[in-house]
Each structure stands twice: as structure tokens, then as C-alpha cells.
Design a protein around this motif. Structure first.
Motif, PDB file in Angstrom:
ATOM      1  N   VAL A  80      43.407 -25.853  -2.140  1.00 15.85           N
ATOM      2  CA  VAL A  80      42.159 -25.404  -2.746  1.00 15.85           C
ATOM      3  C   VAL A  80      41.044 -26.362  -2.345  1.00 15.85           C
ATOM      4  O   VAL A  80      41.197 -27.584  -2.444  1.00 15.85           O
ATOM      5  CB  VAL A  80      42.301 -25.340  -4.279  1.00 15.85           C
ATOM      6  CG1 VAL A  80      40.969 -24.996  -4.921  1.00 15.85           C
ATOM      7  CG2 VAL A  80      43.355 -24.328  -4.671  1.00 15.85           C
ATOM      8  N   THR A  81      39.931 -25.819  -1.905  1.00 15.02           N
ATOM      9  CA  THR A  81      38.795 -26.641  -1.492  1.00 15.02           C
ATOM     10  C   THR A  81      37.995 -27.080  -2.712  1.00 15.02           C
ATOM     11  O   THR A  81      37.632 -26.267  -3.563  1.00 15.02           O
ATOM     12  CB  THR A  81      37.881 -25.858  -0.535  1.00 15.02           C
ATOM     13  OG1 THR A  81      38.652 -25.428   0.594  1.00 15.02           O
ATOM     14  CG2 THR A  81      36.737 -26.726  -0.061  1.00 15.02           C
ATOM     15  N   ASP A  84      38.486 -26.203  -6.635  1.00 13.94           N
ATOM     16  CA  ASP A  84      37.900 -25.006  -7.231  1.00 13.94           C
ATOM     17  C   ASP A  84      38.977 -23.937  -7.410  1.00 13.94           C
ATOM     18  O   ASP A  84      39.297 -23.201  -6.479  1.00 13.94           O
ATOM     19  CB  ASP A  84      36.776 -24.476  -6.349  1.00 13.94           C
ATOM     20  CG  ASP A  84      36.087 -23.262  -6.957  1.00 13.94           C
ATOM     21  OD1 ASP A  84      36.317 -22.988  -8.154  1.00 13.94           O
ATOM     22  OD2 ASP A  84      35.321 -22.584  -6.230  1.00 13.94           O
ATOM     23  N   HIS A  86      38.711 -21.297  -9.069  1.00  7.47           N
ATOM     24  CA  HIS A  86      38.128 -19.961  -9.112  1.00  7.47           C
ATOM     25  C   HIS A  86      38.429 -19.178  -7.847  1.00  7.47           C
ATOM     26  O   HIS A  86      38.376 -17.947  -7.850  1.00  7.47           O
ATOM     27  CB  HIS A  86      36.609 -20.047  -9.316  1.00  7.47           C
ATOM     28  CG  HIS A  86      36.201 -20.571 -10.659  1.00  7.47           C
ATOM     29  ND1 HIS A  86      35.744 -19.754 -11.680  1.00  7.47           N
ATOM     30  CD2 HIS A  86      36.180 -21.827 -11.154  1.00  7.47           C
ATOM     31  CE1 HIS A  86      35.457 -20.495 -12.738  1.00  7.47           C
ATOM     32  NE2 HIS A  86      35.716 -21.762 -12.445  1.00  7.47           N
ATOM     33  N   SER A  87      38.726 -19.886  -6.761  1.00  6.93           N
ATOM     34  CA  SER A  87      39.000 -19.226  -5.490  1.00  6.93           C
ATOM     35  C   SER A  87      40.441 -18.741  -5.370  1.00  6.93           C
ATOM     36  O   SER A  87      40.794 -18.104  -4.376  1.00  6.93           O
ATOM     37  CB  SER A  87      38.688 -20.180  -4.333  1.00  6.93           C
ATOM     38  OG  SER A  87      39.534 -21.325  -4.383  1.00  6.93           O
ATOM     39  N   VAL A  88      41.259 -19.036  -6.359  1.00  2.00           N
ATOM     40  CA  VAL A  88      42.681 -18.687  -6.290  1.00  2.00           C
ATOM     41  C   VAL A  88      42.915 -17.313  -6.900  1.00  2.00           C
ATOM     42  O   VAL A  88      42.435 -17.018  -8.005  1.00  2.00           O
ATOM     43  CB  VAL A  88      43.530 -19.747  -7.029  1.00  2.00           C
ATOM     44  CG1 VAL A  88      45.011 -19.389  -6.958  1.00  2.00           C
ATOM     45  CG2 VAL A  88      43.292 -21.121  -6.434  1.00  2.00           C
ATOM     46  N   ASP A  89      43.661 -16.480  -6.206  1.00  2.00           N
ATOM     47  CA  ASP A  89      44.055 -15.172  -6.724  1.00  2.00           C
ATOM     48  C   ASP A  89      45.206 -15.379  -7.704  1.00  2.00           C
ATOM     49  O   ASP A  89      46.280 -15.853  -7.305  1.00  2.00           O
ATOM     50  CB  ASP A  89      44.481 -14.268  -5.571  1.00  2.00           C
ATOM     51  CG  ASP A  89      44.909 -12.879  -6.041  1.00  2.00           C
ATOM     52  OD1 ASP A  89      44.853 -12.619  -7.265  1.00  2.00           O
ATOM     53  OD2 ASP A  89      45.311 -12.070  -5.195  1.00  2.00           O
ATOM     54  N   TYR A 139      38.953 -19.413 -17.334  1.00  2.00           N
ATOM     55  CA  TYR A 139      38.711 -20.721 -16.747  1.00  2.00           C
ATOM     56  C   TYR A 139      38.099 -21.650 -17.791  1.00  2.00           C
ATOM     57  O   TYR A 139      37.224 -21.258 -18.553  1.00  2.00           O
ATOM     58  CB  TYR A 139      37.776 -20.606 -15.538  1.00  2.00           C
ATOM     59  CG  TYR A 139      38.317 -19.684 -14.463  1.00  2.00           C
ATOM     60  CD1 TYR A 139      37.989 -18.327 -14.448  1.00  2.00           C
ATOM     61  CD2 TYR A 139      39.170 -20.170 -13.491  1.00  2.00           C
ATOM     62  CE1 TYR A 139      38.499 -17.478 -13.473  1.00  2.00           C
ATOM     63  CE2 TYR A 139      39.683 -19.331 -12.514  1.00  2.00           C
ATOM     64  CZ  TYR A 139      39.348 -17.989 -12.508  1.00  2.00           C
ATOM     65  OH  TYR A 139      39.862 -17.144 -11.557  1.00  2.00           O
TER      66      TYR A 139
END
Length: 242
Positions: A80-81, A84, A86-89, A139
């Protein structure tokens, strides 16, 4: 030329003045208390806890042992960059755990076979709407590091539910820091806690458990539990029924 007052007349004037002052004093007393606080009486003395049987040798508390699932890195997903999540499915996240722990029935990764099959089919053409057991994620910064964690729920049969929390470390690896399966009434986020409400086993009562981040154990633990009475449901009036 002014005539001096007689002693009797002076006494009469003094009496009138005193009567006027006596009439004004209650009004002044009443005005002075308008909008003020009334005394509730003396405050009872606080009584501190009393240690009973102080000579008795108490039980020894064993060393802390994580009450939840130990932290575990999720295999098979790209880093994960910027931490974050939030970018993970969330579906891909749970599917990766299924691949790492296939055919597991018990424990943090335990899952009914029919639920596992439905998760593997999530996103495939032909799957009925709402058939994917992975719920929409939430989140919240639960570890206090300034970065959000992701809370994932997986529906099981019979109102059971798996609640999982994942965080990303500085290298971008996803780490599961909470996993529990309960017959869940509701799940809430309060501050940095995940609150689970489940049936207590006693009719009319439910168990509320607050899961909190433990920096030493590097995982979330059931830090506080409370058994509360469920408010009675008012009876529905039959008046006006056809």
C-alpha cells in the motif's frame, strides 16, 4: 419661623419610617435571589472503597495474553502506498486471506464453506446482487498513528459476523490487527474503539465489548466488557386497529 417638633410627633414620624422600611426589606430579599441558585442542603460525605479481608493472600494475575487474534500480515497483495488503506479493495483483502488459509473452519480465519464459496465468487458475472458476504468497509484511525485503519465485516449464516481490522505499516504491508466472529447485534465505532454488541446468554441482557489498540501487543484486544439490560419494548396499542 419653624416650630420645633414635639416629642410625640417625632416618635410618630419614626414609627412610620420603620413600617415603610419593614415593607421594603422582603421585596429586596426576593429580588436578590431572582435567577440565583438555591441550596440543595448539605452534601453527603464521600465514602471511599474499603478493602475487605486485607490479610487474605490474593490470586496471582498471569502475564498478559492477547485476547484477540495475533497480528498477521496478509499475503498475496501489493504494498500500500503511503499507508493508505482506502486504496485496498476489501473483497480482494478477504479473498487473499482465504487463499492463505483454505478450508479453515475455526479460529480467526474460520469460515463456513458456503460463505467461503460466496466470497470467492464476489465480483463474478452472474452472482446475484447482495450475494457477496463482504460488507462495505469503514475507516478510522484506531491505532493513533494518524493513518486510517479499515474495518471489514463478513456476514455468516445465523446472524453471525466476522469483524476484522487491518492497518498498513511503513513498508506498505497490510497487517490484520483484529479478527473475531460473534453473533452480532450491532457494530459501532467510538473514538478509537470498535464496539460490539452481542447477546449475553441471559434473557433481556446483552454484552457490550470495546476492542482497543494495545501498542505493546501490536493488536486490538477486548479491553472493556459490560453487561447491560435491554430496554423493554413498549406494547403496541390495539386501539384503532381494524
Amino acid at each position: 419661623m419653624r416650630t420645633p417638633s414635639s416629642p410625640a410627633r417625632a416618635r410618630r414620624r419614626a414609627g412610620v419610617a420603620l413600617l415603610g422600611l419593614a415593607a421594603v426589606l422582603p421585596l429586596l430579599a426576593g429580588c436578590g435571589n431572582t435567577g440565583g441558585l438555591d441550596s440543595a442542603g448539605p452534601t453527603p460525605t464521600a465514602i471511599g472503597p474499603v478493602h475487605l479481608w486485607p490479610e487474605r493472600k490474593g490470586a496471582v494475575v498471569p502475564p498478559a495474553d492477547p485476547g484477540g487474534a495475533p497480528p498477521e500480515y496478509v499475503q498475496g497483495l501489493p504494498p500500500v502506498t503511503g499507508q493508505d488503506v482506502h486504496s485496498v479493495d476489501p473483497v480482494a483483502l478477504v479473498q487473499a486471506e482465504l487463499r492463505a488459509h483454505p478450508d479453515t473452519d475455526v479460529g480467526p480465519d474460520g469460515m463456513p464453506p458456503e460463505t467461503a464459496a460466496a466470497i470467492r465468487a464476489c465480483g463474478r458475472e452472474g452472482q446475484a446482487p447482495g450475494a457477496c458476504p463482504v460488507l462495505a468497509p469503514y475507516y478510522r484511525d484506531l491505532t493513533g498513528n494518524g493513518k486510517d485503519e479499515v474495518v471489514v465485516g463478513v456476514e455468516f449464516p445465523d446472524r453471525m459476523m466476522s469483524v476484522r481490522v487491518y492497518t498498513a505499516d511503513e513498508d506498505g504491508r497490510l497487517n490484520r490487527i483484529m479478527a473475531t466472529t460473534q453473533t452480532v447485534i450491532s457494530v459501532e465505532l467510538a473514538g478509537q474503539d470498535v464496539i460490539l454488541r452481542v447477546p449475553s446468554g441471559n434473557p433481556g441482557y446483552e454484552l457490550i465489548t470495546a476492542w482497543s489498540w494495545d501498542a505493546k501487543q501490536r493488536t486490538m484486544l477486548p479491553a472493556r466488557e459490560e453487561i447491560v439490560r435491554v430496554p423493554a419494548v413498549p406494547a403496541v396499542s390495539a386501539q384503532g386497529a381494524p
